[in-house]
Design a protein around this motif. Structure first.
Motif, PDB file in Angstrom:
ATOM      1  N   GLY A  88    -124.376 -28.937 -28.984  1.00  0.00           N
ATOM      2  CA  GLY A  88    -123.184 -29.726 -28.695  1.00  0.00           C
ATOM      3  C   GLY A  88    -123.522 -31.112 -28.184  1.00  0.00           C
ATOM      4  O   GLY A  88    -122.895 -32.111 -28.573  1.00  0.00           O
ATOM      5  N   LYS A  89    -124.514 -31.209 -27.324  1.00  0.00           N
ATOM      6  CA  LYS A  89    -124.908 -32.514 -26.798  1.00  0.00           C
ATOM      7  C   LYS A  89    -125.479 -33.403 -27.896  1.00  0.00           C
ATOM      8  O   LYS A  89    -125.264 -34.619 -27.896  1.00  0.00           O
ATOM      9  CB  LYS A  89    -125.909 -32.343 -25.660  1.00  0.00           C
ATOM     10  CG  LYS A  89    -125.275 -31.806 -24.380  1.00  0.00           C
ATOM     11  CD  LYS A  89    -126.238 -31.861 -23.204  1.00  0.00           C
ATOM     12  CE  LYS A  89    -125.558 -31.345 -21.949  1.00  0.00           C
ATOM     13  NZ  LYS A  89    -126.386 -31.475 -20.739  1.00  0.00           N
ATOM     14  N   VAL A  90    -126.212 -32.808 -28.836  1.00  0.00           N
ATOM     15  CA  VAL A  90    -126.720 -33.589 -29.970  1.00  0.00           C
ATOM     16  C   VAL A  90    -125.559 -34.145 -30.783  1.00  0.00           C
ATOM     17  O   VAL A  90    -125.525 -35.339 -31.125  1.00  0.00           O
ATOM     18  CB  VAL A  90    -127.632 -32.721 -30.860  1.00  0.00           C
ATOM     19  CG1 VAL A  90    -127.891 -33.417 -32.192  1.00  0.00           C
ATOM     20  CG2 VAL A  90    -128.943 -32.442 -30.155  1.00  0.00           C
ATOM     21  N   LEU A  91    -124.592 -33.308 -31.114  1.00  0.00           N
ATOM     22  CA  LEU A  91    -123.440 -33.741 -31.896  1.00  0.00           C
ATOM     23  C   LEU A  91    -122.624 -34.775 -31.143  1.00  0.00           C
ATOM     24  O   LEU A  91    -122.111 -35.739 -31.729  1.00  0.00           O
ATOM     25  CB  LEU A  91    -122.571 -32.534 -32.260  1.00  0.00           C
ATOM     26  CG  LEU A  91    -123.242 -31.490 -33.161  1.00  0.00           C
ATOM     27  CD1 LEU A  91    -122.374 -30.233 -33.256  1.00  0.00           C
ATOM     28  CD2 LEU A  91    -123.505 -32.063 -34.548  1.00  0.00           C
ATOM     29  N   LEU A  92    -122.496 -34.599 -29.832  1.00  0.00           N
ATOM     30  CA  LEU A  92    -121.752 -35.540 -29.013  1.00  0.00           C
ATOM     31  C   LEU A  92    -122.470 -36.881 -28.933  1.00  0.00           C
ATOM     32  O   LEU A  92    -121.849 -37.946 -29.024  1.00  0.00           O
ATOM     33  CB  LEU A  92    -121.557 -34.955 -27.608  1.00  0.00           C
ATOM     34  CG  LEU A  92    -120.718 -35.763 -26.612  1.00  0.00           C
ATOM     35  CD1 LEU A  92    -119.322 -36.005 -27.158  1.00  0.00           C
ATOM     36  CD2 LEU A  92    -120.652 -35.029 -25.277  1.00  0.00           C
ATOM     37  N   ALA A  93    -123.784 -36.841 -28.773  1.00  0.00           N
ATOM     38  CA  ALA A  93    -124.567 -38.077 -28.667  1.00  0.00           C
ATOM     39  C   ALA A  93    -124.462 -38.915 -29.930  1.00  0.00           C
ATOM     40  O   ALA A  93    -124.475 -40.148 -29.869  1.00  0.00           O
ATOM     41  CB  ALA A  93    -126.030 -37.739 -28.381  1.00  0.00           C
ATOM     42  N   HIS A  94    -124.362 -38.257 -31.069  1.00  0.00           N
ATOM     43  CA  HIS A  94    -124.314 -38.972 -32.342  1.00  0.00           C
ATOM     44  C   HIS A  94    -122.896 -39.068 -32.909  1.00  0.00           C
ATOM     45  O   HIS A  94    -122.718 -39.538 -34.046  1.00  0.00           O
ATOM     46  CB  HIS A  94    -125.235 -38.286 -33.350  1.00  0.00           C
ATOM     47  CG  HIS A  94    -126.683 -38.390 -32.998  1.00  0.00           C
ATOM     48  ND1 HIS A  94    -127.443 -39.499 -33.302  1.00  0.00           N
ATOM     49  CD2 HIS A  94    -127.514 -37.539 -32.351  1.00  0.00           C
ATOM     50  CE1 HIS A  94    -128.680 -39.322 -32.863  1.00  0.00           C
ATOM     51  NE2 HIS A  94    -128.759 -38.137 -32.287  1.00  0.00           N
ATOM     52  N   GLY A  95    -121.900 -38.637 -32.138  1.00  0.00           N
ATOM     53  CA  GLY A  95    -120.514 -38.735 -32.578  1.00  0.00           C
ATOM     54  C   GLY A  95    -119.949 -40.115 -32.342  1.00  0.00           C
ATOM     55  O   GLY A  95    -120.640 -41.015 -31.843  1.00  0.00           O
ATOM     56  N   ASP A  96    -118.679 -40.290 -32.662  1.00  0.00           N
ATOM     57  CA  ASP A  96    -118.066 -41.610 -32.483  1.00  0.00           C
ATOM     58  C   ASP A  96    -117.602 -41.807 -31.048  1.00  0.00           C
ATOM     59  O   ASP A  96    -117.594 -40.878 -30.233  1.00  0.00           O
ATOM     60  CB  ASP A  96    -116.907 -41.815 -33.469  1.00  0.00           C
ATOM     61  CG  ASP A  96    -115.812 -40.761 -33.328  1.00  0.00           C
ATOM     62  OD1 ASP A  96    -115.492 -40.376 -32.188  1.00  0.00           O
ATOM     63  OD2 ASP A  96    -115.267 -40.335 -34.356  1.00  0.00           O
ATOM     64  N   ASP A  97    -117.221 -43.040 -30.747  1.00  0.00           N
ATOM     65  CA  ASP A  97    -116.810 -43.378 -29.381  1.00  0.00           C
ATOM     66  C   ASP A  97    -115.591 -42.582 -28.940  1.00  0.00           C
ATOM     67  O   ASP A  97    -115.495 -42.168 -27.781  1.00  0.00           O
ATOM     68  CB  ASP A  97    -116.513 -44.882 -29.279  1.00  0.00           C
ATOM     69  CG  ASP A  97    -117.760 -45.738 -29.444  1.00  0.00           C
ATOM     70  OD1 ASP A  97    -118.870 -45.206 -29.246  1.00  0.00           O
ATOM     71  OD2 ASP A  97    -117.625 -46.932 -29.773  1.00  0.00           O
TER      72      ASP A  97
END
Length: 253
Positions: free
Chosen positions: A146-155
């Motif tokens: 989840g943190k990986v997806l969040l880090a690379h997600g949009d603002d």
């Protein structure tokens, strides 16, 4: 799906239900009932009935704040798509190798609204009990994938997540500033870790999976007992598996 009644065009029940589902998109992953009604151009009473039926069917889920988002049943249908089947088929050999090498639970997840949706998991011989399973949707801020997806997600995704950081264990990161710093570190070093943030006694490690356009389309990770070993020693093995999946998807990273 259109019927003519008394000289006027009326949408069928199926068309109305599809209109409700059609109000959700990458820019609108969570909506209130009134927002759905407005976007679908339906009366509030009709929207309420259709949404209730979709929730009962697990096509939609209702959050604690009253907002709705796409549910697990839609994912189960989506998992039959060529793209989902391709990702799972490509990732499986790398996940099996990683699990065999480490003895741990290995899983792969994609972004689903504001959650991490687990699309496959391999149970290791030394595996600790975990809550992740195919079809499970877990918080972004408390899991490695989840943190990986969040880090690379949009603002927008990060802003919504930072506004609500529920504490799941005593060690869950719930301070927005601290989480923001972690997300920056994840983008810089290429992997994420958690320590008993989702489940007591378990730690996780995850890396991004890239497609041919350089976009992060998934996160590959493992879960191990917090007392078993230092996660840093597992980083090379997990990164190797992540790069293997990415290359098979056409990435040159």
């Amino acid at each position: 799906m259109l019927a003519v009644m008394n000289g006027t065009v009326s949408r069928s029940v199926t068309a109305k239900a599809l209109a409700v589902l059609g109000t959700f998109d990458p820019g609108h992953t969570r909506r209130t009932l009134s927002e759905i009604a407005t976007a679908a151009e339906l009366p509030p009473s009709t929207t309420h009935r259709l949404v209730a039926e979709l929730v009962a069917w697990e096509g939609l889920t209702r959050g604690a704040d009253g907002r709705y988002e796409i549910g697990r049943r839609i994912w189960l249908l989506g998992s039959l798509s060529a793209l989902s089947r391709e990702l799972r088929a490509i990732a499986l050999p790398f996940m099996q190798d990683l699990s065999a090498t480490t003895g741990e639970n290995v899983h792969i997840a994609v972004l689903d609204g504001d959650r991490a949706l687990y699309i496959d998991r391999i149970s290791g011989r030394r595996a600790v009990p975990v809550v992740s399973r195919p079809g499970a949707r877990l918080p972004l801020h408390a899991t490695g994938v989840g943190k990986v997806l969040l880090a690379h997600g949009d603002d927008g995704l990060r802003e919504r997540t930072l506004r609500s950081l529920p504490r799941l264990t005593p060690l869950t990161v719930v301070e927005p500033g601290r989480l923001q710093r972690q997300l920056q570190q994840i983008r810089e070093r290429g992997y994420a870790t958690t320590h008993e943030e989702m489940t007591a006694g378990s730690s996780s490690l995850a890396v991004p999976v890239f497609d041919r356009d350089g976009r992060v389309v998934a996160a590959l990770g493992l879960v191990t007992a917090s007392t078993r070993r230092e996660l840093i020693r597992l980083v090379p093995a997990v990164q190797l598996a992540g790069r293997g999946v990415s290359r098979m998807l056409g990435s040159t990273r």
